[in-house]
Write an enzyme that holds these catalytic residues in place. Structure first.
Site, short mmCIF file in Angstrom:
data_model
loop_
_atom_site.label_atom_id
_atom_site.label_comp_id
_atom_site.label_asym_id
_atom_site.label_seq_id
_atom_site.Cartn_x
_atom_site.Cartn_y
_atom_site.Cartn_z
N ASP A 149 0.83 -1.21 0.00
CA ASP A 149 0.00 0.00 0.00
C ASP A 149 0.87 1.27 0.00
OD1 ASP A 149 -2.44 1.33 0.05
OD2 ASP A 149 -3.27 0.06 1.62
N ASP A 204 -10.43 3.13 -3.54
CA ASP A 204 -11.02 1.87 -3.06
C ASP A 204 -12.43 1.64 -3.60
OD1 ASP A 204 -8.71 1.68 -1.66
OD2 ASP A 204 -9.64 1.61 0.32
C1 GLA Z 1 -6.08 1.12 1.46
C2 GLA Z 1 -6.21 0.12 0.33
C3 GLA Z 1 -7.31 -0.88 0.67
C4 GLA Z 1 -6.99 -1.57 1.98
C5 GLA Z 1 -6.82 -0.54 3.08
C6 GLA Z 1 -6.30 -1.16 4.36
O1 GLA Z 1 -7.21 1.94 1.54
O2 GLA Z 1 -6.48 0.75 -0.89
O3 GLA Z 1 -7.47 -1.83 -0.37
O4 GLA Z 1 -5.83 -2.34 1.83
O5 GLA Z 1 -5.87 0.47 2.70
O6 GLA Z 1 -6.07 -0.24 5.37
#
Ligand code: GLA
Length: 383
Positions: A149, A204
């Site tokens: 990430d 997301d």
């Molecule tokens: C980010 C990523 C998600 C998930 C969250 C976890 O938002 O894009 O897919 O992994 O972090 O905290």
């Protein structure tokens, strides 16, 4: 004279080098698996992961091609005095090696999550400054897939930050799929083919057909963001429009089917994000539709394209091996629509949801009535 030709060849080689795909030999087709985040957030534990591995086998998902069981954020709590990452001892009392062994004993693979910055998106320790140490640890535990990430990265350079973990994974000696998650903010499709096996292209996903939040996107928003990126995907290096929301409460059954079909047309990673232990039969049928999965996993590795755009309705096309193609008729509107596409007078089509062959068609057009928020997905067959 000969020297200058040699020089030109060398310059040409190095100029092309950044365009080459990551040569770790992995993800020749889009990865398939399950990830904890969409449904469980931080509520992860070894009990959950074991249950999901069991369900992946008993539901038929493993037979349909799903492989990776990925623990997302919140498995880690701190670093010890030597800088080693420490899993949550209450949620993972048996340790990560034992959990990986269990997942492997089911014939599945084990995936993990970390972050290129100093902290993860849930403020657990990130890998910044510990990349080689973490990669060595993951390899020792038996990790086969790393989602990486981009929270808490401060002024870090994005390409350098991801390249260092690529190098660390390589140095670990274990084949580990590298899944980059920087949400498409720095156009990773332009530079990441020799760094990651897949890269997120958007914020997301959330379980909604058509909506936009501060950080989240619905299925339609993601499809629109992903549509023009088709030329950057291929074996070993995929655009990632995020994990599946199939079976989560915000999508109707029709919308879940459309979402899954669109991801297959996009040659997207198929990473389920629902509770596999309790899914109803109709959701299981979506996730295990082998004819749709075959379109996603086609060895040619072409990402499908929006072939016709009529506003409320669209036709998508994906080239497949064997000089054939899949078409997807999409109805974005609130009422049923007739959608047609020319497939050729000498052709039949296979309906990939009804599992039946149709045609040939006198004028060469395949026509279908498509439900609101629905799709009809076909593969063209020779007569
Ligand atoms: C980010 C990523 C998600 C998930 C969250 C976890 O938002 O894009 O897919 O992994 O972090 O905290």
């Amino acid at each position: 004279m000969k020297k200058s030709i040699l020089l030109l060849v060398v310059i040409f080689f190095f100029a092309l080098a950044p365009m080459r795909a990551l040569d770790n030999g992995l993800a020749k087709t889009p990865p398939m698996g399950w990830n904890s985040w969409n449904k469980f957030g931080c509520n992860v534990s070894e009990k959950l992961i074991r249950g999901m591995a069991d369900a992946m086998v008993s539901s038929g998902m493993k037979d349909a091609g799903y492989q990776y069981i990925v623990i997302d954020d919140c498995w880690q709590v701190r670093r010890d005095a030597n800088g080693n990452i420490v899993p949550d001892p209450e949620r993972f009392p048996s340790g990560m090696k034992a959990l990986a062994d269990y997942v492997h004993s089911k014939g599945l693979k084990f995936g993990f999550y970390s972050d290129a910055g100093t902290g993860t998106c849930q403020d657990r320790p990130g890998s910044r400054g510990h990349e080689f140490q973490d990669a060595r640890q993951y390899a020792a535990w038996g990790v086969d897939y790393l989602k990486y990430d981009w929270c808490n990265h401060s002024t870090q350079n994005v390409q350098a930050s991801y390249a260092i973990m690529r190098d660390a994974l390589k140095a670990s000696g274990r084949p580990i799929v590298f899944s980059m998650c920087e949400w498409g903010v720095d156009d990773p499709w332009k530079w990441a083919a020799d760094i990651g096996n897949l890269w997120r292209t958007t914020g997301d996903i959330t379980d909604c057909w058509n909506c936009t939040g501060v950080y989240t996107r619905g299925v339609m928003q993601i499809v629109d963001q992903e549509a023009d990126l088709w030329s950057f995907a291929g074996p070993g290096h995929w655009n990632d429009p995020d994990m599946l929301e199939v079976g989560n409460p915000g999508l109707s059954l029709e919308e879940s089917r459309s979402h899954f079909s669109l991801w297959a047309m996009l040659a997207a990673p198929l990473i389920a994000g629902n509770d596999l232990r309790s899914m109803p039969a109709d959701i299981r049928e979506i996730l295990t539709n082998k004819e749709v999965i075959a379109v996603d996993q086609d060895a040619l590795g072409h990402q499908g394209q929006r072939y016709r755009d009529y506003g409320d309705t669209e036709v998508w096309r994906k080239e497949l091996t064997g000089k054939t193609e899949a078409y997807l008729l999409l109805n974005r509107s609130e009422s049923p629509k007739e959608i047609s596409v020319y497939v050729g007078k000498d052709k039949r089509v296979r309906d990939l949801w009804k599992h039946e062959d149709l045609g040939p068609f006198d004028d060469g057009f395949f026509r279908a009535r498509v439900a609101p928020h629905g799709v009809v997905m076909v593969k063209v067959l020779s007569r």
